[in-house]
Enzyme design. Structure first.
Site, PDB file in Angstrom:
ATOM      1  N   GLY A 123      30.179 -12.806  83.166  1.00 18.66           N
ATOM      2  CA  GLY A 123      30.145 -11.753  82.596  1.00 18.66           C
ATOM      3  C   GLY A 123      31.811 -11.242  83.470  1.00 18.66           C
ATOM      4  N   ILE A 124      32.991 -10.069  83.405  1.00 20.27           N
ATOM      5  CA  ILE A 124      33.968  -9.018  83.704  1.00 20.27           C
ATOM      6  C   ILE A 124      34.513  -9.355  85.502  1.00 20.27           C
ATOM      7  CG2 ILE A 124      35.380  -7.317  84.172  1.00 20.27           C
ATOM      8  CD1 ILE A 124      35.499  -8.204  81.079  1.00 20.27           C
ATOM      9  N   GLY A 160      39.908   4.040  85.593  1.00 15.98           N
ATOM     10  CA  GLY A 160      38.624   3.548  85.088  1.00 15.98           C
ATOM     11  C   GLY A 160      38.171   3.144  83.760  1.00 15.98           C
ATOM     12  N   HIS A 200      31.103 -10.446 121.871  1.00 22.31           N
ATOM     13  CA  HIS A 200      32.449 -10.466 122.365  1.00 22.31           C
ATOM     14  C   HIS A 200      33.497 -11.590 122.632  1.00 22.31           C
ATOM     15  CE1 HIS A 200      36.074  -9.158 124.795  1.00 22.31           C
ATOM     16  NE2 HIS A 200      35.737  -9.988 125.384  1.00 22.31           N
TER      17      HIS A 200
END
Length: 457
Positions: free
Chosen positions: A34-35, A263, A436
């Site tokens: 797809g896109i 959009g 950390h």
């Protein structure tokens, strides 16, 4: 089960259906993946990675490194982006084959309940199934007078295969698509102006994050025009004059390239939805929380089913529908638990309610913030600009929303998504030991800050 559309919603739904023991066919009219995979999420990230490396090369001296004669080859940058998309496109075909999904390239139309007609190169094939999943996606919205021509005015597709490098660029719309392209071309040296009709850039984000991002964009040389509308484009040879209205006044500005990112509209045409009585509202199929259309055995997922228009939402809806069809227990996808990620520089990511939306919803809230400048890893990376913001329900300690801007926040947001899925409280997050030195420690500190216990600021 028949799936129409092989984007991130459709192909995932087809694979899950096959895994569930269903006999599945998928129909795709253009590209497997797809896109998103071919013309959206993936190739844009490849472009943005190139611009990020280019930006870092210019900062080599800061890191004690030498880099002279720094330049780029736009054709090579685009070629890499297309190669990444091609690799993944082939991967989708392989996955469908591996899962024994019948894949058809062609145009699908619903000819009746449980019936699909597919126009292929070889002719027309008629398919029948008890369950049909619409996953046809969406395309760029085009406003009258601002239509793309591929030369002076581009859609996202043209911007991914640029015929030239823009010198003076206008980007209309500052949502994820607009701001990502603005970020890419601005970093490569285009004089970039962004016009946004709303009162701030990235208008769906928390107001504080939008303001932070705007400052960062302006520092990089972008011009941001808010509460502004492009009313007209005068096209001439090699230039466009944009009529930009702001505060009741119209000014004319000249550009050599315009990218329209105002959009999307759902691909609902030519499917035969009207004849079946499927409700369509402003180009999107109306569904319930389980993606049911109201027509027995017909589902709609992803962009065609409305906001949020995000690949990961489509994929999860696809899985949910495939499970539902197979008679399994399925969980509806909750829109407010879907994160939004924007890969501009700096990155922006969020999940849940903004501070304003939480107040609107009537919550008494506690808000925490932590700046990147207070984090050792961010400073060591040379990325001290950014912030993490968390919003909690004062009464229950529920994490209502999390909002971030800065380096790698599109990866960091996942911690808060998992937290929301597990219905975590501030106490759980405060008692979690974050490693950390990492950027993720800022997520901990932001929670601590909401409850007056922050350590490093």
């Amino acid at each position: 089960m028949i799936v129409i559309g092989a984007g991130p919603g459709g192909y995932v739904s087809a694979i899950r259906g096959a895994q569930n023991g269903l006999n599945v066919a998928i129909v795709e009219r253009e590209h497997m993946g797809g896109i998103c995979l071919n013309w959206g999420c993936i190739p844009t990230k490849a472009l943005l990675r190139s611009s990020e490396v280019f930006h870092l090369m210019h900062r080599a001296k800061e890191f004690g490194l030498k880099a002279d004669g720094i330049d780029y080859d736009l054709d090579a940058v685009v070629k890499r982006s297309r190669a990444v998309a091609k690799q993944l496109n082939g991967g989708v075909g392989h996955l469908l084959k591996k899962n024994k999904v019948t894949a058809l390239m062609g145009e699908a139309t619903l000819t009746g309940k449980g019936k699909v007609s597919v126009k292929t190169e070889k002719g027309t094939e008629e398919l029948t199934a008890k369950n049909i999943v619409l996953a046809t996606g969406a395309r760029a919205r085009e406003l009258p007078g601002l239509e793309a021509d591929g030369d002076l005015v581009w859609t996202y597709k043209h911007a991914l295969l640029p015929p030239r490098m823009p010198k003076k660029l206008l980007v209309i719309g500052s949502g994820a698509i607009g701001i990502e392209f603005a970020s890419f071309y601005n970093t490569l040296g285009a004089d970039t102006t962004v016009v946004e009709v709303m009162d701030r850039v990235l208008p769906v984000e928390d107001a504080e994050i939008s303001a932070f991002a705007k400052k960062a964009f302006e520092k990089q040389g972008m011009k941001i025009m808010q509460k502004a509308t492009v009313t007209k484009l005068d096209r001439a040879k090699g230039k466009v004059t944009a009529h930009i209205e702001t505060g009741g006044k119209t000014e004319k500005h000249e550009f050599d390239t315009v990218i329209s990112a105002v959009g999307i509209v759902g691909n609902v045409e030519g499917l035969g939805l009207e004849d079946l009585g499927v409700k369509v509202d402003r180009t999107h199929v109306v569904t319930d929380e389980f993606c049911r259309t109201g027509v027995d055995g017909l589902y709609a997922i992803g962009d065609i089913a409305g906001a949020p228009w995000l690949a990961h939402k489509a994929s999860h809806e696809g899985v949910m529908v495939a499970d539902l069809v197979a008679g399994k227990h399925a969980h509806p996808v909750k829109p407010d638990s879907i994160a939004g990620c924007t890969y501009c520089h700096p990155q922006v990511a969020s999940v849940g309610l903004t501070e304003a939306k939480a107040k609107e919803a009537g919550y008494d809230i506690k808000v925490g913030r932590f700046p990147f400048i207070g984090n050792g890893k961010a400073i060591a990376l040379g990325e001290p600009e950014g912030m993490i913001k968390t919003v909690f329900d004062k009464k229950t300690g529920e994490l209502l929303g999390a909002h971030m801007v800065g380096a790698e926040v599109t990866e960091l947001i996942q911690g808060y998504i998992v937290g929301r899925q597990l219905e975590t409280t501030e106490e759980d997050l405060m008692n979690t030991v974050f490693p950390h030195p990492t950027l993720s420690e800022m997520m901990h500190e932001s929670v601590l800050d909401a409850y007056g216990q922050v350590i490093h600021i």
